[in-house]
Design a protein around this motif. Sequence first.
Motif, PDB file in Angstrom:
ATOM      1  N   GLY A  11      45.787   9.992 -22.664  1.00  0.00           N
ATOM      2  CA  GLY A  11      46.805   8.945 -22.710  1.00  0.00           C
ATOM      3  C   GLY A  11      47.936   9.223 -21.758  1.00  0.00           C
ATOM      4  O   GLY A  11      47.882  10.166 -20.970  1.00  0.00           O
ATOM      5  N   SER A  12      48.945   8.422 -21.843  1.00  0.00           N
ATOM      6  CA  SER A  12      50.041   8.507 -20.886  1.00  0.00           C
ATOM      7  C   SER A  12      50.818   9.807 -21.012  1.00  0.00           C
ATOM      8  O   SER A  12      51.476  10.231 -20.074  1.00  0.00           O
ATOM      9  N   PHE A  13      50.740  10.463 -22.157  1.00  0.00           N
ATOM     10  CA  PHE A  13      51.515  11.688 -22.345  1.00  0.00           C
ATOM     11  C   PHE A  13      51.113  12.757 -21.346  1.00  0.00           C
ATOM     12  O   PHE A  13      51.914  13.596 -20.968  1.00  0.00           O
ATOM     13  N   SER A  14      49.838  12.743 -20.923  1.00  0.00           N
ATOM     14  CA  SER A  14      49.327  13.826 -20.086  1.00  0.00           C
ATOM     15  C   SER A  14      49.946  13.835 -18.697  1.00  0.00           C
ATOM     16  O   SER A  14      49.810  14.809 -17.969  1.00  0.00           O
ATOM     17  N   GLY A  15      50.639  12.761 -18.330  1.00  0.00           N
ATOM     18  CA  GLY A  15      51.280  12.720 -17.027  1.00  0.00           C
ATOM     19  C   GLY A  15      52.724  13.139 -17.048  1.00  0.00           C
ATOM     20  O   GLY A  15      53.413  13.080 -16.031  1.00  0.00           O
ATOM     21  N   SER A  16      53.192  13.557 -18.203  1.00  0.00           N
ATOM     22  CA  SER A  16      54.600  13.943 -18.324  1.00  0.00           C
ATOM     23  C   SER A  16      54.691  15.257 -19.074  1.00  0.00           C
ATOM     24  O   SER A  16      53.683  15.842 -19.456  1.00  0.00           O
ATOM     25  N   PHE A  17      55.924  15.711 -19.256  1.00  0.00           N
ATOM     26  CA  PHE A  17      56.102  16.930 -20.031  1.00  0.00           C
ATOM     27  C   PHE A  17      55.693  16.642 -21.472  1.00  0.00           C
ATOM     28  O   PHE A  17      56.124  15.659 -22.071  1.00  0.00           O
ATOM     29  N   TYR A  18      54.875  17.498 -22.035  1.00  0.00           N
ATOM     30  CA  TYR A  18      54.463  17.305 -23.418  1.00  0.00           C
ATOM     31  C   TYR A  18      54.088  18.652 -24.001  1.00  0.00           C
ATOM     32  O   TYR A  18      53.869  19.636 -23.290  1.00  0.00           O
ATOM     33  N   ARG A  19      53.986  18.677 -25.295  1.00  0.00           N
ATOM     34  CA  ARG A  19      53.553  19.878 -26.006  1.00  0.00           C
ATOM     35  C   ARG A  19      52.660  19.436 -27.157  1.00  0.00           C
ATOM     36  O   ARG A  19      53.026  18.552 -27.947  1.00  0.00           O
ATOM     37  N   ILE A  20      51.512  20.051 -27.243  1.00  0.00           N
ATOM     38  CA  ILE A  20      50.636  19.801 -28.382  1.00  0.00           C
ATOM     39  C   ILE A  20      50.988  20.805 -29.459  1.00  0.00           C
ATOM     40  O   ILE A  20      50.747  22.007 -29.295  1.00  0.00           O
ATOM     41  N   ASN A  21      51.588  20.324 -30.514  1.00  0.00           N
ATOM     42  CA  ASN A  21      52.013  21.224 -31.591  1.00  0.00           C
ATOM     43  C   ASN A  21      50.844  21.718 -32.425  1.00  0.00           C
ATOM     44  O   ASN A  21      50.833  22.855 -32.880  1.00  0.00           O
ATOM     45  N   SER A  22      49.898  20.848 -32.655  1.00  0.00           N
ATOM     46  CA  SER A  22      48.746  21.222 -33.473  1.00  0.00           C
ATOM     47  C   SER A  22      47.596  20.278 -33.202  1.00  0.00           C
ATOM     48  O   SER A  22      47.785  19.131 -32.769  1.00  0.00           O
ATOM     49  N   MET A  23      46.421  20.766 -33.463  1.00  0.00           N
ATOM     50  CA  MET A  23      45.210  19.945 -33.464  1.00  0.00           C
ATOM     51  C   MET A  23      44.363  20.418 -34.630  1.00  0.00           C
ATOM     52  O   MET A  23      44.435  21.593 -35.032  1.00  0.00           O
ATOM     53  N   GLY A  24      43.591  19.518 -35.170  1.00  0.00           N
ATOM     54  CA  GLY A  24      42.805  19.915 -36.323  1.00  0.00           C
ATOM     55  C   GLY A  24      41.766  18.895 -36.711  1.00  0.00           C
ATOM     56  O   GLY A  24      41.582  17.874 -36.023  1.00  0.00           O
ATOM     57  N   TRP A  25      41.091  19.193 -37.804  1.00  0.00           N
ATOM     58  CA  TRP A  25      40.010  18.345 -38.303  1.00  0.00           C
ATOM     59  C   TRP A  25      40.193  18.101 -39.795  1.00  0.00           C
ATOM     60  O   TRP A  25      40.507  19.028 -40.549  1.00  0.00           O
ATOM     61  N   TYR A  26      39.983  16.874 -40.183  1.00  0.00           N
ATOM     62  CA  TYR A  26      39.913  16.468 -41.575  1.00  0.00           C
ATOM     63  C   TYR A  26      38.540  15.846 -41.804  1.00  0.00           C
ATOM     64  O   TYR A  26      37.847  15.493 -40.859  1.00  0.00           O
ATOM     65  N   ARG A  27      38.180  15.701 -43.058  1.00  0.00           N
ATOM     66  CA  ARG A  27      36.944  15.008 -43.367  1.00  0.00           C
ATOM     67  C   ARG A  27      37.134  14.171 -44.620  1.00  0.00           C
ATOM     68  O   ARG A  27      37.978  14.460 -45.461  1.00  0.00           O
ATOM     69  N   GLN A  28      36.302  13.150 -44.720  1.00  0.00           N
ATOM     70  CA  GLN A  28      36.347  12.272 -45.879  1.00  0.00           C
ATOM     71  C   GLN A  28      34.934  11.867 -46.250  1.00  0.00           C
ATOM     72  O   GLN A  28      34.239  11.229 -45.456  1.00  0.00           O
ATOM     73  N   ALA A  29      34.539  12.273 -47.443  1.00  0.00           N
ATOM     74  CA  ALA A  29      33.239  11.888 -47.981  1.00  0.00           C
ATOM     75  C   ALA A  29      33.403  10.588 -48.779  1.00  0.00           C
ATOM     76  O   ALA A  29      34.509  10.272 -49.231  1.00  0.00           O
ATOM     77  N   PRO A  30      32.340   9.826 -48.955  1.00  0.00           N
ATOM     78  CA  PRO A  30      32.432   8.571 -49.711  1.00  0.00           C
ATOM     79  C   PRO A  30      33.027   8.793 -51.100  1.00  0.00           C
ATOM     80  O   PRO A  30      32.579   9.666 -51.842  1.00  0.00           O
ATOM     81  N   GLY A  31      34.040   8.018 -51.429  1.00  0.00           N
ATOM     82  CA  GLY A  31      34.666   8.110 -52.735  1.00  0.00           C
ATOM     83  C   GLY A  31      35.688   9.221 -52.881  1.00  0.00           C
ATOM     84  O   GLY A  31      36.325   9.346 -53.928  1.00  0.00           O
ATOM     85  N   ASP A  32      35.828  10.031 -51.832  1.00  0.00           N
ATOM     86  CA  ASP A  32      36.766  11.147 -51.894  1.00  0.00           C
ATOM     87  C   ASP A  32      37.977  10.896 -51.001  1.00  0.00           C
ATOM     88  O   ASP A  32      37.948  10.041 -50.111  1.00  0.00           O
ATOM     89  N   GLN A  33      39.014  11.686 -51.248  1.00  0.00           N
ATOM     90  CA  GLN A  33      40.177  11.618 -50.379  1.00  0.00           C
ATOM     91  C   GLN A  33      39.919  12.416 -49.103  1.00  0.00           C
ATOM     92  O   GLN A  33      39.092  13.323 -49.071  1.00  0.00           O
ATOM     93  N   ARG A  34      40.661  12.067 -48.076  1.00  0.00           N
ATOM     94  CA  ARG A  34      40.568  12.829 -46.835  1.00  0.00           C
ATOM     95  C   ARG A  34      41.149  14.221 -47.081  1.00  0.00           C
ATOM     96  O   ARG A  34      42.207  14.376 -47.690  1.00  0.00           O
ATOM     97  N   GLU A  35      40.452  15.233 -46.589  1.00  0.00           N
ATOM     98  CA  GLU A  35      40.894  16.610 -46.824  1.00  0.00           C
ATOM     99  C   GLU A  35      40.907  17.402 -45.525  1.00  0.00           C
ATOM    100  O   GLU A  35      40.107  17.145 -44.605  1.00  0.00           O
TER     101      GLU A  35
END
Length: 126
Positions: A25-49
């Motif tokens: 996205g446009s952020f990559s052309g300017s000063f930026y910092r990625i604070n965190s990246m991660g993964w969540y999952r959600q099974a049918p009928g369950d909350q995202r975890e």
Amino acid sequence: VQLQAFGGGLVQAGGSLRLSCAASGSFSGSFYRINSMGWYRQAPGDQRELVASHLTAASGDRINYAPDVKERFTISRDDAMNMVHLQMNSLKPQDTAVYFCTANICTPGTGSVSYWGQGTQVTVSS
């Protein structure tokens, strides 16, 4: 900002998959910092975890895993490519879910904002 996740699919129990997610996205052309990246999952009928997260901190990066994946999954970041990966080994049927990547990105114009990808399906057959 767009997060594109890929690498999901169908695998037998005990098998492996590697998920990847790229932030763009446009952020990559300017000063930026990625604070965190991660993964969540959600099974049918369950909350995202939370599955795994990789946080950049002044005191050193912090990695967290959900208890039931800690010995089987490995999260890694490629900051040069603005990507995060999730290596999933010894997969179990209970790992079946839609997996979402997330990133918290800070720019001078927006401050810190969390973004979500569209999700990729992981199905583990018994």
